[in-house]
Structure formats: structure tokens, C-alpha cells
Design a protein around this motif. Structure first.
Motif, short mmCIF file in Angstrom:
data_model
loop_
_atom_site.label_atom_id
_atom_site.label_comp_id
_atom_site.label_asym_id
_atom_site.label_seq_id
_atom_site.Cartn_x
_atom_site.Cartn_y
_atom_site.Cartn_z
N LEU A 9 0.83 -1.20 0.00
CA LEU A 9 0.00 0.00 0.00
C LEU A 9 0.87 1.25 0.00
O LEU A 9 0.55 2.24 -0.68
CB LEU A 9 -0.94 0.00 1.20
N ALA A 10 1.97 1.22 0.75
CA ALA A 10 2.88 2.37 0.80
C ALA A 10 3.50 2.62 -0.58
O ALA A 10 3.69 3.77 -0.98
CB ALA A 10 3.96 2.14 1.85
N LEU A 11 3.81 1.55 -1.31
CA LEU A 11 4.35 1.71 -2.66
C LEU A 11 3.31 2.33 -3.60
O LEU A 11 3.66 3.17 -4.43
CB LEU A 11 4.82 0.36 -3.21
N LEU A 12 2.06 1.91 -3.45
CA LEU A 12 0.99 2.53 -4.24
C LEU A 12 0.89 4.02 -3.92
O LEU A 12 0.80 4.85 -4.82
CB LEU A 12 -0.36 1.89 -3.93
N ALA A 13 0.87 4.34 -2.64
CA ALA A 13 0.77 5.74 -2.22
C ALA A 13 1.91 6.55 -2.81
O ALA A 13 1.69 7.65 -3.35
CB ALA A 13 0.77 5.83 -0.69
N LYS A 14 3.11 6.02 -2.74
CA LYS A 14 4.27 6.73 -3.28
C LYS A 14 4.12 6.94 -4.79
O LYS A 14 4.39 8.02 -5.30
CB LYS A 14 5.55 5.96 -2.98
N ALA A 15 3.67 5.90 -5.50
CA ALA A 15 3.47 6.01 -6.94
C ALA A 15 2.42 7.05 -7.28
O ALA A 15 2.50 7.70 -8.34
CB ALA A 15 3.09 4.65 -7.52
N TRP A 16 1.43 7.20 -6.42
CA TRP A 16 0.36 8.16 -6.64
C TRP A 16 0.66 9.52 -6.02
O TRP A 16 -0.19 10.41 -6.00
CB TRP A 16 -0.96 7.61 -6.10
N ASN A 17 1.87 9.67 -5.46
CA ASN A 17 2.34 10.94 -4.89
C ASN A 17 1.47 11.42 -3.71
O ASN A 17 1.14 12.60 -3.61
CB ASN A 17 2.43 12.02 -5.97
N ILE A 18 1.08 10.46 -2.87
CA ILE A 18 0.36 10.77 -1.64
C ILE A 18 1.02 9.97 -0.51
O ILE A 18 1.82 9.06 -0.77
CB ILE A 18 -1.14 10.44 -1.73
N THR A 19 0.66 10.28 0.72
CA THR A 19 1.20 9.51 1.85
C THR A 19 0.34 8.28 2.09
O THR A 19 -0.82 8.21 1.63
CB THR A 19 1.23 10.35 3.14
N LEU A 20 0.89 7.33 2.82
CA LEU A 20 0.12 6.13 3.17
C LEU A 20 -1.11 6.51 3.99
O LEU A 20 -2.20 5.98 3.75
CB LEU A 20 1.00 5.14 3.95
N ASN A 21 -0.96 7.44 4.92
CA ASN A 21 -2.11 7.89 5.72
C ASN A 21 -3.20 8.47 4.83
O ASN A 21 -4.39 8.22 5.05
CB ASN A 21 -1.69 8.92 6.76
N GLN A 22 -2.81 9.26 3.84
CA GLN A 22 -3.80 9.84 2.93
C GLN A 22 -4.50 8.75 2.13
O GLN A 22 -5.71 8.82 1.92
CB GLN A 22 -3.13 10.85 1.99
N LEU A 23 -3.75 7.75 1.68
CA LEU A 23 -4.35 6.64 0.95
C LEU A 23 -5.39 5.94 1.81
O LEU A 23 -6.51 5.68 1.36
CB LEU A 23 -3.27 5.64 0.50
N LYS A 61 -10.23 2.09 -11.13
CA LYS A 61 -9.01 1.30 -11.33
C LYS A 61 -8.12 1.37 -10.08
O LYS A 61 -7.57 0.37 -9.64
CB LYS A 61 -8.27 1.81 -12.56
N GLU A 62 -8.00 2.57 -9.51
CA GLU A 62 -7.18 2.73 -8.30
C GLU A 62 -7.81 1.98 -7.13
O GLU A 62 -7.10 1.32 -6.35
CB GLU A 62 -7.01 4.22 -7.97
N LEU A 63 -9.13 2.07 -6.99
CA LEU A 63 -9.82 1.35 -5.91
C LEU A 63 -9.62 -0.16 -6.05
O LEU A 63 -9.41 -0.85 -5.05
CB LEU A 63 -11.31 1.69 -5.89
N LEU A 64 -9.65 -0.65 -7.29
CA LEU A 64 -9.43 -2.08 -7.49
C LEU A 64 -8.03 -2.51 -7.09
O LEU A 64 -7.85 -3.59 -6.52
CB LEU A 64 -9.71 -2.45 -8.95
N LYS A 65 -7.04 -1.65 -7.34
CA LYS A 65 -5.67 -1.96 -6.92
C LYS A 65 -5.57 -2.04 -5.40
O LYS A 65 -4.92 -2.93 -4.86
CB LYS A 65 -4.68 -0.93 -7.46
#
Length: 73
Positions: A9-23, A61-65
Motif C-alpha cells: 500500500l505504501a508503494l501505491l501511495a508513493k506512486a500516486w504521490n500521496i502519503t500512506l495515511n492519505q491513501l 481502477k485505483e480502488l481495485l488496486k
């Protein structure tokens, strides 16, 4: 097991340029029937970051990931 999921999840957040908490906040708010999400904070910058998370909307698509990671066994 759970740490591996958090890391993905942290890798997804980083790829989307947000923090894990924000995700996490944005995802929780996207769930049907979810009430308010009020995480605790210890600094003003955490409060501001969490507030930004509340304004994020994910595409299907993001929600599915995210759901793929959350439901993997």
C-alpha cells in the motif's frame, strides 16, 4: 503478512504521490456506509496531511488496486 500488505500500500501511495495515511483515509471514505474518519494527530502538519487525504477521490481502477492488496491472502 500484514507488514507486506502495508508495504504494498505504501508503494501505491508513493506512486500516486500521496502519503500512506492519505491513501488509507481516502480509501476508508470511499467505502459505502463508512461514517466520518477522524484519525488522531500530534502535529499541525499531520492534521493538514490528513485533511488532504479526505479530499482525494480514487478512480475505479485505483480502488481495485487497493482492494486487491486488502483482500489478498
Amino acid at each position: 503478512y500484514d507488514m507486506a500488505r502495508i508495504k504494498r500500500l505504501a508503494l501505491l501511495a508513493k506512486a500516486w504521490n500521496i502519503t500512506l495515511n492519505q491513501l488509507v483515509i481516502a480509501y476508508m471514505l470511499s467505502l459505502p456506509g463508512m461514517g466520518p474518519v477522524i484519525p488522531s494527530v500530534s502535529t499541525v502538519s499531520q492534521l493538514e496531511s490528513n485533511a488532504r487525504g479526505g479530499r482525494i477521490s480514487f478512480s475505479q481502477k485505483e480502488l481495485l488496486k487497493i482492494e486487491e492488496i486488502m483482500t489478498e491472502k
